[in-house]
Design a protein around this motif. Sequence first.
Motif, mmCIF file in Angstrom:
data_model
loop_
_atom_site.group_PDB
_atom_site.id
_atom_site.type_symbol
_atom_site.label_atom_id
_atom_site.label_comp_id
_atom_site.label_asym_id
_atom_site.label_seq_id
_atom_site.Cartn_x
_atom_site.Cartn_y
_atom_site.Cartn_z
ATOM 1 N N SER A 108 0.882 -1.080 0.002
ATOM 2 C CA SER A 108 0.012 0.036 -0.029
ATOM 3 C C SER A 108 0.736 1.193 -0.091
ATOM 4 O O SER A 108 0.301 2.257 -0.641
ATOM 5 C CB SER A 108 -0.875 -0.009 1.349
ATOM 6 O OG SER A 108 -1.818 -1.096 1.189
ATOM 7 N N ALA A 159 -8.819 2.822 -4.906
ATOM 8 C CA ALA A 159 -9.630 1.855 -4.281
ATOM 9 C C ALA A 159 -8.905 0.735 -3.676
ATOM 10 O O ALA A 159 -9.230 0.338 -2.706
ATOM 11 C CB ALA A 159 -10.825 1.174 -5.362
ATOM 12 N N VAL A 160 -7.909 0.352 -4.320
ATOM 13 C CA VAL A 160 -6.834 -0.747 -3.685
ATOM 14 C C VAL A 160 -6.348 -0.189 -2.456
ATOM 15 O O VAL A 160 -6.047 -0.905 -1.624
ATOM 16 C CB VAL A 160 -5.888 -1.178 -4.786
ATOM 17 C CG1 VAL A 160 -4.822 -2.291 -4.364
ATOM 18 C CG2 VAL A 160 -6.453 -2.040 -5.863
ATOM 19 N N PHE A 198 -8.763 -0.139 0.289
ATOM 20 C CA PHE A 198 -8.885 -1.623 0.791
ATOM 21 C C PHE A 198 -7.946 -2.018 1.698
ATOM 22 O O PHE A 198 -8.133 -2.753 2.649
ATOM 23 C CB PHE A 198 -9.312 -2.316 -0.460
ATOM 24 C CG PHE A 198 -9.251 -3.781 0.027
ATOM 25 C CD1 PHE A 198 -10.611 -4.238 0.176
ATOM 26 C CD2 PHE A 198 -8.490 -4.968 -0.205
ATOM 27 C CE1 PHE A 198 -10.918 -5.545 0.929
ATOM 28 C CE2 PHE A 198 -8.616 -5.923 0.303
ATOM 29 C CZ PHE A 198 -9.839 -6.518 0.645
ATOM 30 N N ARG A 199 -6.786 -1.790 1.278
ATOM 31 C CA ARG A 199 -5.631 -2.114 2.025
ATOM 32 C C ARG A 199 -5.475 -1.561 3.309
ATOM 33 O O ARG A 199 -5.166 -2.173 4.185
ATOM 34 C CB ARG A 199 -4.186 -1.951 1.125
ATOM 35 C CG ARG A 199 -4.181 -2.954 -0.194
ATOM 36 C CD ARG A 199 -3.640 -4.220 0.141
ATOM 37 N NE ARG A 199 -3.573 -4.870 -0.997
ATOM 38 C CZ ARG A 199 -2.339 -4.861 -2.074
ATOM 39 N NH1 ARG A 199 -1.410 -4.204 -1.744
ATOM 40 N NH2 ARG A 199 -2.468 -5.633 -3.085
ATOM 41 N N ASP A 227 -8.134 -0.245 4.888
ATOM 42 C CA ASP A 227 -8.929 -0.758 5.758
ATOM 43 C C ASP A 227 -8.702 -2.028 6.302
ATOM 44 O O ASP A 227 -8.921 -2.344 7.526
ATOM 45 C CB ASP A 227 -10.207 -0.795 5.045
ATOM 46 C CG ASP A 227 -11.680 -1.282 5.937
ATOM 47 O OD1 ASP A 227 -11.879 -0.443 6.757
ATOM 48 O OD2 ASP A 227 -11.895 -2.531 5.548
ATOM 49 N N GLN A 228 -8.075 -3.181 5.326
ATOM 50 C CA GLN A 228 -7.806 -4.409 5.911
ATOM 51 C C GLN A 228 -6.734 -4.316 7.029
ATOM 52 O O GLN A 228 -6.672 -5.087 7.903
ATOM 53 C CB GLN A 228 -7.192 -5.144 4.829
ATOM 54 C CG GLN A 228 -8.192 -5.630 3.712
ATOM 55 C CD GLN A 228 -9.304 -6.678 4.526
ATOM 56 O OE1 GLN A 228 -10.269 -6.183 4.990
ATOM 57 N NE2 GLN A 228 -8.790 -7.853 4.484
ATOM 58 N N ARG A 269 -8.250 -3.223 10.156
ATOM 59 C CA ARG A 269 -8.840 -4.090 10.945
ATOM 60 C C ARG A 269 -7.951 -5.251 11.475
ATOM 61 O O ARG A 269 -8.354 -5.632 12.728
ATOM 62 C CB ARG A 269 -9.796 -4.912 9.762
ATOM 63 C CG ARG A 269 -11.172 -3.785 9.518
ATOM 64 C CD ARG A 269 -11.738 -4.734 8.132
ATOM 65 N NE ARG A 269 -12.843 -4.100 7.606
ATOM 66 C CZ ARG A 269 -14.133 -4.113 8.269
ATOM 67 N NH1 ARG A 269 -14.333 -5.003 8.916
ATOM 68 N NH2 ARG A 269 -15.037 -3.016 7.649
#
Length: 214
Positions: free
Chosen positions: A3, A54-55, A58-59, A61-62, A65
């Motif tokens: 990322s 977007a990638v 997403f990264r 957010d992952q 988490r």
Amino acid sequence: MPSRIILPLMCGLAGAIIGACAALLFVKNWTPDWIEATGTWFGGVGTILTLLWAVRAFRADQAAREEARESERTKDQEKQSARDQAEMKQAESVLIELRGGAANGSPPNRVMVSFHLEIKNLSQHDVAVLAVTLDKRLKPKNPPPANIHISSGEIHRQLIEVADVPALDEDLGGREMSRFTAEMNYRLEGLDWQRGLTGSPQRLHETDVFVRTE
């Protein structure tokens, strides 16, 4: 793709495309065909940048988490460790001791006829002593005690008669006998433990089997 390199890649790609398009428009004298082509390229680049963003999102957010899950796991482990330590502290507060009793005869033919079993519950909870295993050299006339309930702060004392046990001076007069062994199996706050005269208690689980030696 990591990322951390997506954002620099996006900036570099956008800069390169914009620079190339501007150069081509300048070289081609801003003709309609090249302006249309350049617009198409800009649209394609925009789509690519949107996908890259977007990638990256997403990264990110992952990663957030996973960090939250790891933090929660660490907290759970710390809580479990604190519970384990508290349970061990209480289990260590239940003690078993053998103390000398009476004997017949004179050395070297003196034999022990009884000794004292003491179980101290110094924990904050009541304890159930399920079974006591005595040293094989001790030969009790009756089976060792079992299923004893001892309230918090209480001491269970029991005189146990034995036969044919050679006695030493240290085995008499209520002194603590260290040359013999004994173990007890006890339940404290719903947990089963086993401990001897020395050492720390061992937690027993459902698969553990306690064997009492008569």
